[in-house]
Scaffold this motif. Sequence first.
Motif, mmCIF file in Angstrom:
data_model
loop_
_atom_site.group_PDB
_atom_site.id
_atom_site.type_symbol
_atom_site.label_atom_id
_atom_site.label_comp_id
_atom_site.label_asym_id
_atom_site.label_seq_id
_atom_site.Cartn_x
_atom_site.Cartn_y
_atom_site.Cartn_z
ATOM 1 N N ILE A 72 -47.145 -37.482 -59.972
ATOM 2 C CA ILE A 72 -47.977 -37.353 -61.163
ATOM 3 C C ILE A 72 -49.204 -38.262 -61.051
ATOM 4 O O ILE A 72 -50.334 -37.867 -61.385
ATOM 5 C CB ILE A 72 -47.159 -37.696 -62.425
ATOM 6 C CG1 ILE A 72 -46.085 -36.621 -62.687
ATOM 7 C CG2 ILE A 72 -48.069 -37.872 -63.634
ATOM 8 C CD1 ILE A 72 -46.596 -35.302 -63.193
ATOM 9 N N ALA A 73 -49.000 -39.490 -60.565
ATOM 10 C CA ALA A 73 -50.120 -40.421 -60.384
ATOM 11 C C ALA A 73 -51.146 -39.861 -59.414
ATOM 12 O O ALA A 73 -52.357 -39.999 -59.616
ATOM 13 C CB ALA A 73 -49.601 -41.769 -59.902
ATOM 14 N N ALA A 74 -50.671 -39.221 -58.338
ATOM 15 C CA ALA A 74 -51.576 -38.665 -57.329
ATOM 16 C C ALA A 74 -52.420 -37.520 -57.871
ATOM 17 O O ALA A 74 -53.440 -37.166 -57.281
ATOM 18 C CB ALA A 74 -50.783 -38.190 -56.119
ATOM 19 N N MET A 75 -52.011 -36.939 -58.993
ATOM 20 C CA MET A 75 -52.791 -35.890 -59.647
ATOM 21 C C MET A 75 -53.719 -36.468 -60.722
ATOM 22 O O MET A 75 -54.456 -35.724 -61.377
ATOM 23 C CB MET A 75 -51.861 -34.860 -60.288
ATOM 24 C CG MET A 75 -50.855 -34.218 -59.344
ATOM 25 S SD MET A 75 -51.602 -33.233 -58.035
ATOM 26 C CE MET A 75 -52.189 -31.808 -58.959
ATOM 27 N N GLY A 76 -53.668 -37.780 -60.912
ATOM 28 C CA GLY A 76 -54.463 -38.393 -61.973
ATOM 29 C C GLY A 76 -53.985 -38.000 -63.352
ATOM 30 O O GLY A 76 -54.777 -37.930 -64.298
ATOM 31 N N ARG A 180 -56.428 -45.567 -65.192
ATOM 32 C CA ARG A 180 -57.542 -46.490 -65.377
ATOM 33 C C ARG A 180 -58.731 -46.072 -64.510
ATOM 34 O O ARG A 180 -59.880 -46.095 -64.962
ATOM 35 C CB ARG A 180 -57.088 -47.913 -65.023
ATOM 36 C CG ARG A 180 -58.028 -48.995 -65.532
ATOM 37 C CD ARG A 180 -57.459 -50.379 -65.293
ATOM 38 N NE ARG A 180 -56.100 -50.500 -65.792
ATOM 39 C CZ ARG A 180 -55.045 -50.785 -65.034
ATOM 40 N NH1 ARG A 180 -55.191 -50.978 -63.742
ATOM 41 N NH2 ARG A 180 -53.850 -50.889 -65.560
ATOM 42 N N LEU A 181 -58.444 -45.660 -63.268
ATOM 43 C CA LEU A 181 -59.524 -45.221 -62.377
ATOM 44 C C LEU A 181 -60.178 -43.946 -62.905
ATOM 45 O O LEU A 181 -61.399 -43.770 -62.786
ATOM 46 C CB LEU A 181 -58.987 -45.001 -60.966
ATOM 47 C CG LEU A 181 -58.505 -46.245 -60.222
ATOM 48 C CD1 LEU A 181 -57.994 -45.874 -58.838
ATOM 49 C CD2 LEU A 181 -59.614 -47.286 -60.110
ATOM 50 N N ARG A 182 -59.377 -43.063 -63.470
ATOM 51 C CA ARG A 182 -59.936 -41.809 -64.002
ATOM 52 C C ARG A 182 -61.007 -42.093 -65.054
ATOM 53 O O ARG A 182 -61.963 -41.331 -65.196
ATOM 54 C CB ARG A 182 -58.812 -40.963 -64.608
ATOM 55 C CG ARG A 182 -59.287 -39.732 -65.347
ATOM 56 C CD ARG A 182 -58.148 -38.884 -65.831
ATOM 57 N NE ARG A 182 -57.589 -38.083 -64.750
ATOM 58 C CZ ARG A 182 -58.161 -36.979 -64.274
ATOM 59 N NH1 ARG A 182 -59.297 -36.551 -64.771
ATOM 60 N NH2 ARG A 182 -57.594 -36.303 -63.311
ATOM 61 N N GLU A 183 -60.850 -43.182 -65.788
ATOM 62 C CA GLU A 183 -61.785 -43.497 -66.862
ATOM 63 C C GLU A 183 -63.107 -44.069 -66.370
ATOM 64 O O GLU A 183 -64.096 -44.049 -67.104
ATOM 65 C CB GLU A 183 -61.134 -44.496 -67.828
ATOM 66 C CG GLU A 183 -59.926 -43.936 -68.582
ATOM 67 C CD GLU A 183 -59.234 -44.985 -69.428
ATOM 68 O OE1 GLU A 183 -59.634 -46.170 -69.340
ATOM 69 O OE2 GLU A 183 -58.301 -44.625 -70.172
ATOM 70 N N ASP A 265 -60.648 -56.054 -61.068
ATOM 71 C CA ASP A 265 -59.289 -56.589 -60.978
ATOM 72 C C ASP A 265 -58.298 -55.466 -61.283
ATOM 73 O O ASP A 265 -58.490 -54.694 -62.233
ATOM 74 C CB ASP A 265 -59.086 -57.739 -61.970
ATOM 75 C CG ASP A 265 -59.878 -58.970 -61.585
ATOM 76 O OD1 ASP A 265 -60.069 -59.195 -60.375
ATOM 77 O OD2 ASP A 265 -60.332 -59.697 -62.503
ATOM 78 N N HIS A 266 -57.231 -55.375 -60.481
ATOM 79 C CA HIS A 266 -56.244 -54.323 -60.648
ATOM 80 C C HIS A 266 -54.836 -54.914 -60.585
ATOM 81 O O HIS A 266 -54.642 -56.062 -60.175
ATOM 82 C CB HIS A 266 -56.395 -53.258 -59.556
ATOM 83 C CG HIS A 266 -57.737 -52.599 -59.528
ATOM 84 N ND1 HIS A 266 -58.143 -51.692 -60.467
ATOM 85 C CD2 HIS A 266 -58.776 -52.732 -58.660
ATOM 86 C CE1 HIS A 266 -59.366 -51.280 -60.188
ATOM 87 N NE2 HIS A 266 -59.779 -51.897 -59.105
ATOM 88 N N GLU A 267 -53.855 -54.095 -60.942
ATOM 89 C CA GLU A 267 -52.456 -54.504 -60.898
ATOM 90 C C GLU A 267 -51.950 -54.655 -59.473
ATOM 91 O O GLU A 267 -50.894 -55.241 -59.237
ATOM 92 C CB GLU A 267 -51.600 -53.455 -61.614
ATOM 93 C CG GLU A 267 -51.579 -52.110 -60.899
ATOM 94 C CD GLU A 267 -51.054 -50.978 -61.758
ATOM 95 O OE1 GLU A 267 -50.175 -50.258 -61.284
ATOM 96 O OE2 GLU A 267 -51.519 -50.819 -62.883
ATOM 97 N N CYS A 268 -52.689 -54.083 -58.506
ATOM 98 C CA CYS A 268 -52.282 -54.157 -57.101
ATOM 99 C C CYS A 268 -53.532 -54.240 -56.242
ATOM 100 O O CYS A 268 -54.648 -54.006 -56.711
ATOM 101 C CB CYS A 268 -51.452 -52.936 -56.706
ATOM 102 S SG CYS A 268 -52.375 -51.383 -56.753
ATOM 103 N N GLU A 269 -53.329 -54.561 -54.996
ATOM 104 C CA GLU A 269 -54.427 -54.589 -54.035
ATOM 105 C C GLU A 269 -54.956 -53.175 -53.823
ATOM 106 O O GLU A 269 -54.208 -52.195 -53.800
ATOM 107 C CB GLU A 269 -53.922 -55.153 -52.705
ATOM 108 C CG GLU A 269 -55.009 -55.491 -51.704
ATOM 109 C CD GLU A 269 -55.690 -56.815 -51.998
ATOM 110 O OE1 GLU A 269 -56.737 -57.075 -51.398
ATOM 111 O OE2 GLU A 269 -55.168 -57.582 -52.840
ATOM 112 N N ILE A 270 -56.280 -53.040 -53.692
ATOM 113 C CA ILE A 270 -56.900 -51.779 -53.284
ATOM 114 C C ILE A 270 -57.825 -52.081 -52.120
ATOM 115 O O ILE A 270 -58.643 -53.008 -52.182
ATOM 116 C CB ILE A 270 -57.680 -51.112 -54.428
ATOM 117 C CG1 ILE A 270 -56.764 -50.818 -55.604
ATOM 118 C CG2 ILE A 270 -58.343 -49.813 -53.946
ATOM 119 C CD1 ILE A 270 -57.451 -50.126 -56.773
ATOM 120 N N THR A 271 -57.691 -51.310 -51.036
ATOM 121 C CA THR A 271 -58.408 -51.598 -49.798
ATOM 122 C C THR A 271 -59.130 -50.352 -49.308
ATOM 123 O O THR A 271 -58.568 -49.257 -49.322
ATOM 124 C CB THR A 271 -57.426 -52.056 -48.703
ATOM 125 O OG1 THR A 271 -56.617 -53.125 -49.194
ATOM 126 C CG2 THR A 271 -58.167 -52.513 -47.452
#
Length: 300
Positions: A72-76, A180-183, A265-271
């Motif tokens: 579901i997350a991968a579909m935004g 959050r990214l979708r926004e 800032d995010h809940e996890c690392e993004i690279t």
Amino acid sequence: MEHSFLAYLRGRCRSLPQVAVGIGDDAAVIEPPQANLIACTDQIIDGVDFDSSEHDYADAGYKAMAINLSDIAAMGAVPKSALVTLALPKPNATRIAGDVYEGILQAAAEFQVAIAGGDISTYNGPLSVSITLLGDVPAGNPWLRSGAQENDAVLVTGFVGGSILGRHLRPTPRVDLANRLRECVDVHAAIDISDGLSLDLDRLCAASGVGVELNIPAIPIHDDAIMLAEKSGRTPFEHAWSDGEDFELILTMSQADADKVLAMDHECEITQIGKILGRTGLWKRVAAKLVRLSPQGYIH
């Protein structure tokens, strides 16, 4: 067993979100989604996806829900309700069902998912947990594998490799991060890492008709991959490249949007691990040349 267990389950689900008509009728009644209806289903089986002689049944239940949440997350999208089917071994069926549901209900509570219904049966075989998860996309279109564009940045969440040391049972679906990214940015394509970083990235590229130039040193290798490499005879990179069951997200977007994401800032690392090319395949640059890489991972 079924009637008494359903009574127990209705009580345990009272604190969760509810559908119009849920557990107890011949079928659930679910309100129409705000926009696109998103549906996914996955099954895990004792002896294949977990081992009940080593792992808790609650972990199996949590995993069954979490891997669907990752899709579901991968579909935004936003998860809303779930249908749960248990095929239980006859010995200790009621106890096993209760233990499995403890993990399912924990994941449902964390991500505010209603248990809309499902089925329970017993047989002379291993435990099987099948979950169908329904969600919706509040605004805009769902993310697909097929939208990557040339010159897109390629990002990955978290760290990858070595999940077999325990993370494969209790992964963290990136539902909140995705929404959050979708926004704030325009994600062009996305996929979750279930069968291996390289194999799932190759699938995204194939669906989009593009390729990717990877920055190999930038790939975020999990500490578990380093620990596993000490025993496996493989390198940490090889584990990160192909282990799978990380349930992190691979995302593509414009470089401008990627720069914005990387500065937040995010809940996890993004690279950022690379950029999308017009030519198909996975590539790394050696001096002035591009060298093709072979995707590896778990093929069902």
